[in-house]
Design a protein around this motif. Structure first.
Motif, mmCIF file in Angstrom:
data_model
loop_
_atom_site.group_PDB
_atom_site.id
_atom_site.type_symbol
_atom_site.label_atom_id
_atom_site.label_comp_id
_atom_site.label_asym_id
_atom_site.label_seq_id
_atom_site.Cartn_x
_atom_site.Cartn_y
_atom_site.Cartn_z
ATOM 1 N N ILE A 204 31.571 0.706 25.743
ATOM 2 C CA ILE A 204 32.092 -0.545 25.211
ATOM 3 C C ILE A 204 33.505 -0.719 25.755
ATOM 4 N N VAL A 205 33.877 -1.956 26.033
ATOM 5 C CA VAL A 205 35.258 -2.263 26.409
ATOM 6 C C VAL A 205 35.770 -3.311 25.431
ATOM 7 N N VAL A 206 36.941 -3.058 24.861
ATOM 8 C CA VAL A 206 37.504 -3.938 23.839
ATOM 9 C C VAL A 206 38.926 -4.322 24.210
ATOM 10 N N THR A 207 39.364 -5.454 23.666
ATOM 11 C CA THR A 207 40.783 -5.800 23.716
ATOM 12 C C THR A 207 41.468 -5.078 22.564
ATOM 13 N N LEU A 208 42.572 -4.405 22.857
ATOM 14 C CA LEU A 208 43.260 -3.638 21.827
ATOM 15 C C LEU A 208 44.761 -3.701 22.106
ATOM 16 N N TRP A 209 45.532 -3.134 21.252
ATOM 17 C CA TRP A 209 46.987 -3.138 21.420
ATOM 18 C C TRP A 209 47.576 -1.884 20.798
ATOM 19 N N ARG A 210 48.707 -1.512 21.339
ATOM 20 C CA ARG A 210 49.502 -0.430 20.752
ATOM 21 C C ARG A 210 50.757 -1.017 20.146
ATOM 22 N N PRO A 211 51.092 -0.652 18.908
ATOM 23 C CA PRO A 211 50.511 0.397 18.074
ATOM 24 C C PRO A 211 49.260 -0.076 17.344
ATOM 25 N N HIS A 212 48.290 0.822 17.187
ATOM 26 C CA HIS A 212 47.078 0.516 16.426
ATOM 27 C C HIS A 212 46.478 1.817 15.926
ATOM 28 N N ILE A 213 46.012 1.804 14.699
ATOM 29 C CA ILE A 213 45.475 3.019 14.096
ATOM 30 C C ILE A 213 44.154 3.459 14.725
ATOM 31 N N ALA A 214 43.512 2.564 15.484
ATOM 32 C CA ALA A 214 42.269 2.948 16.163
ATOM 33 C C ALA A 214 42.486 4.135 17.090
ATOM 34 N N TYR A 215 43.704 4.281 17.627
ATOM 35 C CA TYR A 215 43.974 5.402 18.520
ATOM 36 C C TYR A 215 43.997 6.730 17.758
ATOM 37 N N SER A 216 44.226 6.685 16.466
ATOM 38 C CA SER A 216 44.127 7.887 15.646
ATOM 39 C C SER A 216 42.698 8.135 15.191
ATOM 40 N N ASP A 217 41.954 7.051 14.991
ATOM 41 C CA ASP A 217 40.595 7.167 14.468
ATOM 42 C C ASP A 217 39.581 7.564 15.537
ATOM 43 N N TYR A 218 39.841 7.204 16.788
ATOM 44 C CA TYR A 218 38.881 7.450 17.864
ATOM 45 C C TYR A 218 39.597 8.032 19.080
ATOM 46 N N ASP A 219 38.826 8.654 19.939
ATOM 47 C CA ASP A 219 39.342 9.161 21.205
ATOM 48 C C ASP A 219 39.150 8.065 22.247
ATOM 49 N N LEU A 220 40.236 7.341 22.537
ATOM 50 C CA LEU A 220 40.161 6.145 23.371
ATOM 51 C C LEU A 220 40.981 6.311 24.641
ATOM 52 N N LYS A 221 40.676 5.444 25.604
ATOM 53 C CA LYS A 221 41.351 5.474 26.898
ATOM 54 C C LYS A 221 41.745 4.049 27.284
ATOM 55 N N ASP A 222 43.048 3.788 27.384
ATOM 56 C CA ASP A 222 43.510 2.499 27.890
ATOM 57 C C ASP A 222 43.301 2.453 29.397
ATOM 58 N N LEU A 223 42.768 1.345 29.875
ATOM 59 C CA LEU A 223 42.502 1.220 31.305
ATOM 60 C C LEU A 223 43.784 0.891 32.066
ATOM 61 N N GLU A 224 43.961 1.569 33.174
ATOM 62 C CA GLU A 224 45.114 1.286 34.028
ATOM 63 C C GLU A 224 45.058 -0.164 34.492
ATOM 64 N N ASP A 225 46.224 -0.736 34.696
ATOM 65 C CA ASP A 225 46.342 -2.162 35.028
ATOM 66 C C ASP A 225 47.243 -2.331 36.248
#
Length: 308
Positions: A204-225
């Motif tokens: 899945i690819v989602v739009t997200l932002w930092r800071p966000h608690i999702a980064y604590s809840d899941y093991d996620l990877k921001d895509l290089e830009d």
């Protein structure tokens, strides 16, 4: 793989947070402008859109203000009527303005009708993000030709958000991602889709932002830009209606000293969003009780006697 219960409980948490009033309704009473010391409760309205950092700090300030004798109403509204409400004087304060990009359109339209109270967080970013188990995608450009792998979708949030606008107008054309449908729904719907995908270990690819608690809840990877399409880092501002600083001089002074780092904000989000989803104000109280030095730094002598 973390808890569906948090996502299901978020709505309840917001319900308990918001002392709902008609969004931008104004009414006969006009703008609440706190009376002088000793004249009784000081009434203030704080706008909220359901972004996690906004939920966390709005709850925190609501708790602090009520301990200092204010009557606080939280207006849970969409972003467009929120800025309109501040411009019209119907909402006193909003804690979660992202500049220069995310809320740039609203700032261009309403910036001269509101007051920039100050920056309280300066490391915010907009992201396209995948779970870390998606091994063949590390950059936004790696999404090209892989739409089928992701169900043909980039899962976004609210259609009026700067994050969706930036993804649609900048990232999609910059990287040639027209093969994807950008789903414009809501933050809660995006998080529910992310939770479901992670539970099933599907891409899945989602739009997200930092800071966000999702980064604590899941093991996620921001895509290089590499094209810089998602913008540079942003700052989060507290913004008030015209006259806020004069009408709420005491509170305005506290906000001048208010900043949070990643660790502080992460802990506050964990308590208000996860551990106390059904009562985020209680989560804020726990955090404040554990961080008396924060109150001293922000409020100085005005923090004396505060107990949470």
């Amino acid at each position: 793989m973390k808890r569906n219960s948090r996502l299901l409980g978020l709505g309840a948490g917001l319900a308990s947070l918001a002392l709902l009033a008609t969004a931008c309704g104004g009414g006969e009473g006009g703008v609440a402008t706190g009376p002088e010391e000793g004249e009784g409760p000081k009434e203030i309205s704080i706008g909220l859109i359901p972004w996690e950092e906004g939920i966390a700090v709005t709850n925190m300030w609501k708790v602090i203000l009520e301990e200092k004798g204010y009557e606080v109403t939280v207006e849970n509204v969409d972003v467009a009527p929120l800025y309109q409400g501040m411009a019209q004087g119907d909402i006193d304060l909003f804690m979660d303005t992202w500049l220069p990009d995310t809320h740039g359109d609203y700032w261009e339209e309403y910036g001269e009708q509101v007051e920039d109270v100050g920056v309280w967080y300066d490391n915010a970013t907009l992201e396209l993000t995948v779970p870390s188990y998606v091994e063949d995608v590390d950059s936004i450009e790696d999404l090209v030709g892989k739409a089928d792998e992701f169900g043909g979708e980039i899962v976004g949030i609210e259609s009026g958000s700067g994050l969706v606008r930036t993804t649609k107008e900048e990232a999609v054309p910059a990287y040639g991602l027209e093969e994807y449908e950008l789903v414009e729904s809501s933050t809660s719907a995006m998080l529910a889709e992310l939770d479901s995908a992670v539970a099933e270990e599907r891409p899945i690819v989602v739009t997200l932002w930092r800071p966000h608690i999702a980064y604590s809840d899941y093991d996620l990877k921001d895509l290089e830009d590499p094209e810089g399409a998602m913008g540079e880092g942003e700052q989060i501002h507290a913004v008030g209606r015209e006259g806020f600083g004069e009408d709420f001089a005491e509170f305005n002074g506290w906000l001048q000293n208010f900043t949070m780092n990643d660790e502080q904000l992460g802990e506050l989000e964990e308590l208000t969003i996860n551990e106390h989803a059904d009562n985020p104000e209680e989560g804020a109280r726990v955090w404040l009780a554990d961080n008396p030095e924060f109150l001293q730094e922000v409020m100085g002598d005005d923090a004396e006697g505060l107990e949470f």
